[in-house]
Design an enzyme around this catalytic site. Structure first.
Site, PDB file in Angstrom:
ATOM      1  N   HIS A  11       0.813  -1.221   0.000  1.00 23.89           N
ATOM      2  CA  HIS A  11       0.000   0.000   0.000  1.00 23.89           C
ATOM      3  C   HIS A  11       0.843   1.266   0.000  1.00 23.89           C
ATOM      4  O   HIS A  11       0.320   2.369  -0.215  1.00 23.89           O
ATOM      5  CB  HIS A  11      -0.944  -0.006   1.211  1.00 23.89           C
ATOM      6  CG  HIS A  11      -2.358   0.326   0.857  1.00 23.89           C
ATOM      7  ND1 HIS A  11      -2.699   1.357   0.007  1.00 23.89           N
ATOM      8  CD2 HIS A  11      -3.525  -0.238   1.229  1.00 23.89           C
ATOM      9  CE1 HIS A  11      -4.011   1.420  -0.122  1.00 23.89           C
ATOM     10  NE2 HIS A  11      -4.545   0.449   0.605  1.00 23.89           N
ATOM     11  N   ASP A  58      -2.455   3.040  -4.333  1.00 24.68           N
ATOM     12  CA  ASP A  58      -3.709   2.945  -3.596  1.00 24.68           C
ATOM     13  C   ASP A  58      -4.582   1.861  -4.209  1.00 24.68           C
ATOM     14  O   ASP A  58      -4.199   1.198  -5.179  1.00 24.68           O
ATOM     15  CB  ASP A  58      -4.441   4.296  -3.597  1.00 24.68           C
ATOM     16  CG  ASP A  58      -4.679   4.820  -5.006  1.00 24.68           C
ATOM     17  OD1 ASP A  58      -4.697   4.013  -5.960  1.00 24.68           O
ATOM     18  OD2 ASP A  58      -4.857   6.038  -5.154  1.00 24.68           O
TER      19      ASP A  58
END
Length: 390
Positions: free
Chosen positions: A362, A366
Site C-alpha cells: 500500500h 492505492d
C-alpha cells in the site's frame, strides 16, 4: 605424499555457509579430480560439490548434519597437489580466515559416515528423530540399514506426552521463513480479488497446443498476462527503498513463481520474462520447476525477482491472500478453474471460472491502481487476445 585440505568453496550469491547433507566418500577412499564428494544445502538450493584434486581420503572434517562456513575445512586428502579450479563455485580464499562456531555434533553424526546406509532419506529420517544409526541392527540385504529399521527405532523411543516432532528450519525452509517474516513485518499489504471467466483462455491454450512443438502450460499464459499488466501499470513493478525514502521502478521483468518442492516452498525466477515469447516462457517455467524439485536450481535463478505469480489453484483451492515476496511490491494469485454458473449476454451458462487475488504494497499505490491492475488481468483472462496489445 602431501596432505591437501579442501575447504567449502564460495558458492556465490553472498552465501556464507552450507549444511552437509551427505558424504559420497569415506576415509580411505580414493578420489579423482572433479569427483563429487559431498552434497550440501545452502539457503538457496542443494549443491553437489566436486573436489579439485585427487588422492586418498584421510579425514572428513565435517559430519553430515553440521553447518560449515565458507572457507572452513571439508575434507583432507593425501596425495594431492594438483587439480582443477571448481567451475561455477570459485576458489577465493577470502573466507579462509573466517572463524565460525559450528553447532556441536550429535552422537549419531560422529559415527554415521561409517554405517552402511544406501538411501540419504534414511539418514535424514534418523537425524530428524535423533536415532544413532550405529546402534541399529540392519535388516536389508548385505547388512544395509533400511527405512524400516529406523522407523522401528523411532517407535521404540518413549514419547513424552507433551513432546512432538521437531523439524529444524534449515536451508531453503529457513531462508523462506526469514523472508516471509520480514515481508509481513515491513510491508503494509492489502489484498483484492475478482472472479474471471477463463473459458476463452482455456480455448486459446487448446488451439495453440494443437500445433505447438512442446505443450504450452497455463502458467505460461498467466506469465504473459503478468508481463502485459506490468507494462500497463509500471508503478506496481517496483520496490520501496526505505533508507532513501524512494519508490524504485524496475526496467526489466524478472518473474518469480511459487513452486512446491520436497525441501519446501521456493520461488524460482525467470529472468527477462518481458523479452521471451510464449513458448520461451513455457520452456523456462518447465525447466525451472523441474530443477527446483530436484534441488539443482542455480542460486541466480532463486534471487532477483521483481514480481511473483502464485498459482495455488493446483492445490485445489479457490482463493487466498499470499504474502508478498520481499522486497517486491505485489503478487498475483490464481485459484483453481472450475465449472460455475455465469451470465453471458443476459443468459445463464456454465463457464470455466477462476478467482484472481492481488496482494500489493500500500506504500506503492492505492486501491484504485491495484484494482485497475487486477481488472486488466481479469480482462486478459476473459479475452486473452487483449494481452497481445501490450
Amino acid at each position: 605424499m602431501s596432505r591437501e585440505v579442501f575447504r567449502l568453496p564460495d558458492l556465490g550469491e553472498g552465501l556464507t555457509e552450507a549444511e552437509v547433507v551427505e558424504w559420497r566418500v569415506a576415509a580411505g577412499d580414493t578420489v579423482a579430480v572433479d569427483q563429487v564428494v559431498v552434497e550440501v544445502e545452502t539457503a538457496k538450493a542443494a549443491v553437489e560439490v566436486p573436489i579439485p584434486f585427487a588422492g586418498t581420503v584421510v579425514e572428513l572434517c565435517a559430519p553430515a548434519g553440521s553447518v560449515v562456513a565458507v572457507g572452513a575445512p571439508l575434507i583432507a586428502v593425501d596425495g594431492g597437489g594438483s587439480g582443477n579450479v571448481l567451475i561455477g563455485y570459485g576458489t577465493s580464499g577470502a573466507h579462509a580466515g573466517t572463524t565460525r562456531r559450528r553447532r556441536a555434533a550429535k552422537p549419531q553424526e560422529t559415527t554415521e559416515a561409517a554405517v552402511r546406509v544406501i538411501s540419504p532419506v534414511v539418514r535424514r529420517l534418523a537425524r530428524t528423530h535423533g536415532i544413532d544409526l550405529a546402534t541399529l541392527t540392519p535388516s536389508g540385504s548385505g547388512g544395509i540399514i533400511v527405512r524400516r529399521d529406523v522407523e522401528a527405532a523411532i517407535s521404540a523411543v518413549p514419547q513424552l506426552e507433551s513432546a512432538g516432532l521437531r523439524i529444524p528450519l534449515r536451508g531453503v525452509r529457513r531462508a523462506m521463513a526469514e523472508k516471509l517474516s520480514r515481508s509481513r513485518a515491513e510491508i503494509p499489504e492489502a489484498t483484492t480479488w475478482v472472479d474471471a471467466d477463463a473459458t476463452a483462455l482455456l480455448a486459446m491454450r487448446a488451439a495453440v497446443n494443437r500445433t505447438a512443438a512442446d505443450p504450452i502450460s497455463l502458467m505460461a499464459f498467466l506469465a504473459r498476462i503478468c508481463v502485459a499488466a506490468l507494462r500497463r501499470f509500471p508503478e506496481l513493478h517496483s520496490f520501496v527503498d526505505t533508507e532513501r525514502a524512494e519508490i524504485v521502478q524496475f526496467s526489466h521483468v524478472h518473474l518469480g513463481f511459487a513452486a512446491q518442492t520436497p525441501r519446501g516452498l521456493v520461488v524460482p525466477v525467470v529472468r527477462d520474462a518481458h523479452e521471451r515469447t510464449l513458448a520461451e516462457l513455457a520452456a523456462a517455467l518447465r525447466e525451472h520447476t523441474e530443477a527446483a524439485r530436484a534441488g539443482t536450481l542455480e542460486p541466480r535463478h532463486l534471487t532477483g525477482g521483481t514480481f511473483t505469480l502464485n498459482n495455488y489453484g493446483v492445490f485445489g483451492v479457490d482463493g487466498g491472500a499470499p504474502i508478498i515476496n520481499h522486497p517486491e511490491a505485489a503478487l498475483l494469485g490464481v485459484g483453481r478453474i472450475v465449472p460455475r454458473p455465469w451470465v453471458v449476454d443476459g443468459e445463464l451458462a456454465v463457464r470455466s471460472v477462476t478467482q484472481l487475488s492481488f496482494t500489493f504494497d500500500h506504500r506503492v499505490c492505492d486501491g484504485g491502481t491495484a484494482g485497475g491492475f487486477l481488472r486488466f488481468v481479469a480482462d486478459c483472462v476473459e479475452d486473452p487476445y487483449r494481452m497481445m496489445l501490450f
